[in-house]
Design a protein around this motif. Structure first.
Motif, PDB file in Angstrom:
ATOM      1  N   HIS A   5      -6.376  -6.729  -4.844  1.00  0.00           N
ATOM      2  CA  HIS A   5      -5.380  -7.674  -5.341  1.00  0.00           C
ATOM      3  C   HIS A   5      -4.322  -7.924  -4.277  1.00  0.00           C
ATOM      4  O   HIS A   5      -3.914  -7.018  -3.553  1.00  0.00           O
ATOM      5  CB  HIS A   5      -4.708  -7.130  -6.608  1.00  0.00           C
ATOM      6  N   THR A   6      -3.904  -9.176  -4.192  1.00  0.00           N
ATOM      7  CA  THR A   6      -2.804  -9.541  -3.312  1.00  0.00           C
ATOM      8  C   THR A   6      -1.780 -10.299  -4.146  1.00  0.00           C
ATOM      9  O   THR A   6      -2.116 -10.911  -5.161  1.00  0.00           O
ATOM     10  CB  THR A   6      -3.258 -10.446  -2.153  1.00  0.00           C
ATOM     11  N   LEU A   7      -0.538 -10.260  -3.711  1.00  0.00           N
ATOM     12  CA  LEU A   7       0.494 -10.977  -4.440  1.00  0.00           C
ATOM     13  C   LEU A   7       0.237 -12.481  -4.399  1.00  0.00           C
ATOM     14  O   LEU A   7       0.410 -13.168  -5.402  1.00  0.00           O
ATOM     15  CB  LEU A   7       1.874 -10.642  -3.871  1.00  0.00           C
ATOM     16  N   ALA A   8      -0.198 -12.987  -3.260  1.00  0.00           N
ATOM     17  CA  ALA A   8      -0.510 -14.416  -3.146  1.00  0.00           C
ATOM     18  C   ALA A   8      -1.649 -14.791  -4.098  1.00  0.00           C
ATOM     19  O   ALA A   8      -1.649 -15.872  -4.671  1.00  0.00           O
ATOM     20  CB  ALA A   8      -0.865 -14.771  -1.714  1.00  0.00           C
ATOM     21  N   GLU A  41      -4.419   1.489  -2.692  1.00  0.00           N
ATOM     22  CA  GLU A  41      -4.886   2.745  -3.299  1.00  0.00           C
ATOM     23  C   GLU A  41      -5.798   2.475  -4.491  1.00  0.00           C
ATOM     24  O   GLU A  41      -6.852   3.107  -4.637  1.00  0.00           O
ATOM     25  CB  GLU A  41      -3.682   3.586  -3.731  1.00  0.00           C
ATOM     26  N   LEU A  42      -5.436   1.514  -5.329  1.00  0.00           N
ATOM     27  CA  LEU A  42      -6.275   1.177  -6.475  1.00  0.00           C
ATOM     28  C   LEU A  42      -7.607   0.572  -6.043  1.00  0.00           C
ATOM     29  O   LEU A  42      -8.644   0.844  -6.649  1.00  0.00           O
ATOM     30  CB  LEU A  42      -5.543   0.215  -7.409  1.00  0.00           C
ATOM     31  N   GLU A  59      -1.517   5.003 -14.377  1.00  0.00           N
ATOM     32  CA  GLU A  59      -0.077   4.963 -14.081  1.00  0.00           C
ATOM     33  C   GLU A  59       0.223   3.990 -12.941  1.00  0.00           C
ATOM     34  O   GLU A  59       1.218   3.258 -12.982  1.00  0.00           O
ATOM     35  CB  GLU A  59       0.444   6.363 -13.736  1.00  0.00           C
ATOM     36  N   LEU A  60      -0.637   3.985 -11.922  1.00  0.00           N
ATOM     37  CA  LEU A  60      -0.451   3.055 -10.812  1.00  0.00           C
ATOM     38  C   LEU A  60      -0.580   1.607 -11.279  1.00  0.00           C
ATOM     39  O   LEU A  60       0.170   0.732 -10.835  1.00  0.00           O
ATOM     40  CB  LEU A  60      -1.446   3.339  -9.690  1.00  0.00           C
ATOM     41  N   LYS A  61      -1.503   1.354 -12.187  1.00  0.00           N
ATOM     42  CA  LYS A  61      -1.678  -0.008 -12.707  1.00  0.00           C
ATOM     43  C   LYS A  61      -0.449  -0.447 -13.490  1.00  0.00           C
ATOM     44  O   LYS A  61      -0.027  -1.604 -13.391  1.00  0.00           O
ATOM     45  CB  LYS A  61      -2.940  -0.085 -13.574  1.00  0.00           C
ATOM     46  N   LYS A  62       0.140   0.463 -14.253  1.00  0.00           N
ATOM     47  CA  LYS A  62       1.371   0.128 -14.973  1.00  0.00           C
ATOM     48  C   LYS A  62       2.499  -0.152 -13.986  1.00  0.00           C
ATOM     49  O   LYS A  62       3.278  -1.096 -14.171  1.00  0.00           O
ATOM     50  CB  LYS A  62       1.769   1.268 -15.918  1.00  0.00           C
ATOM     51  N   LYS A  63       2.570   0.639 -12.919  1.00  0.00           N
ATOM     52  CA  LYS A  63       3.623   0.454 -11.922  1.00  0.00           C
ATOM     53  C   LYS A  63       3.460  -0.884 -11.200  1.00  0.00           C
ATOM     54  O   LYS A  63       4.442  -1.583 -10.946  1.00  0.00           O
ATOM     55  CB  LYS A  63       3.601   1.611 -10.931  1.00  0.00           C
ATOM     56  N   LYS A  66       4.758  -3.679 -13.303  1.00  0.00           N
ATOM     57  CA  LYS A  66       6.219  -3.706 -13.290  1.00  0.00           C
ATOM     58  C   LYS A  66       6.730  -4.349 -11.997  1.00  0.00           C
ATOM     59  O   LYS A  66       7.655  -5.167 -12.018  1.00  0.00           O
ATOM     60  CB  LYS A  66       6.773  -2.293 -13.447  1.00  0.00           C
ATOM     61  N   LEU A  67       6.120  -3.984 -10.868  1.00  0.00           N
ATOM     62  CA  LEU A  67       6.505  -4.581  -9.590  1.00  0.00           C
ATOM     63  C   LEU A  67       6.261  -6.084  -9.592  1.00  0.00           C
ATOM     64  O   LEU A  67       7.097  -6.858  -9.125  1.00  0.00           O
ATOM     65  CB  LEU A  67       5.736  -3.920  -8.438  1.00  0.00           C
ATOM     66  N   LYS A  68       5.114  -6.504 -10.119  1.00  0.00           N
ATOM     67  CA  LYS A  68       4.795  -7.930 -10.174  1.00  0.00           C
ATOM     68  C   LYS A  68       5.809  -8.671 -11.027  1.00  0.00           C
ATOM     69  O   LYS A  68       6.249  -9.760 -10.659  1.00  0.00           O
ATOM     70  CB  LYS A  68       3.381  -8.155 -10.732  1.00  0.00           C
TER      71      LYS A  68
END
Length: 79
Positions: A5-8, A41-42, A59-63, A66-68
């Motif tokens: 996944h990328t933010l773009a 990492e994911l 937990e990383l997916k939830k984080k 939140k960042l997104k």
């Protein structure tokens, strides 16, 4: 094979805003770097590289969500 996944990729059409905020806003840049590290990492986990448990991956997916959310708010504010 999975795609990292990328933010773009998550916010199509906002590539220029993302770039501009990475350059001009240190808080956004920190969030972006954290997002990218977690996405990497994911992606390794999804590819079977192991190293993290299913619970930790969750937990990383939830984080990352939140960042997104936070980065999206900053992108909207910058519009």
């Amino acid at each position: 094979m999975t795609v990292k996944h990328t933010l773009a990729g998550d916010f199509p059409g906002m590539e220029k805003k993302i770039h501009d905020l990475k350059v001009s806003d240190t808080h956004f840049r920190r969030l972006f770097e954290e997002y990218d590290a977690i996405a990497t990492e994911l992606h390794r986990f999804d590819e079977g590289a192991g190293g993290i448990s299913d619970d930790h991956a969750h937990e990383l997916k939830k984080k990352i969500l939140k960042l997104k959310d936070e980065m999206y708010a900053l992108l909207q504010k910058a519009a």
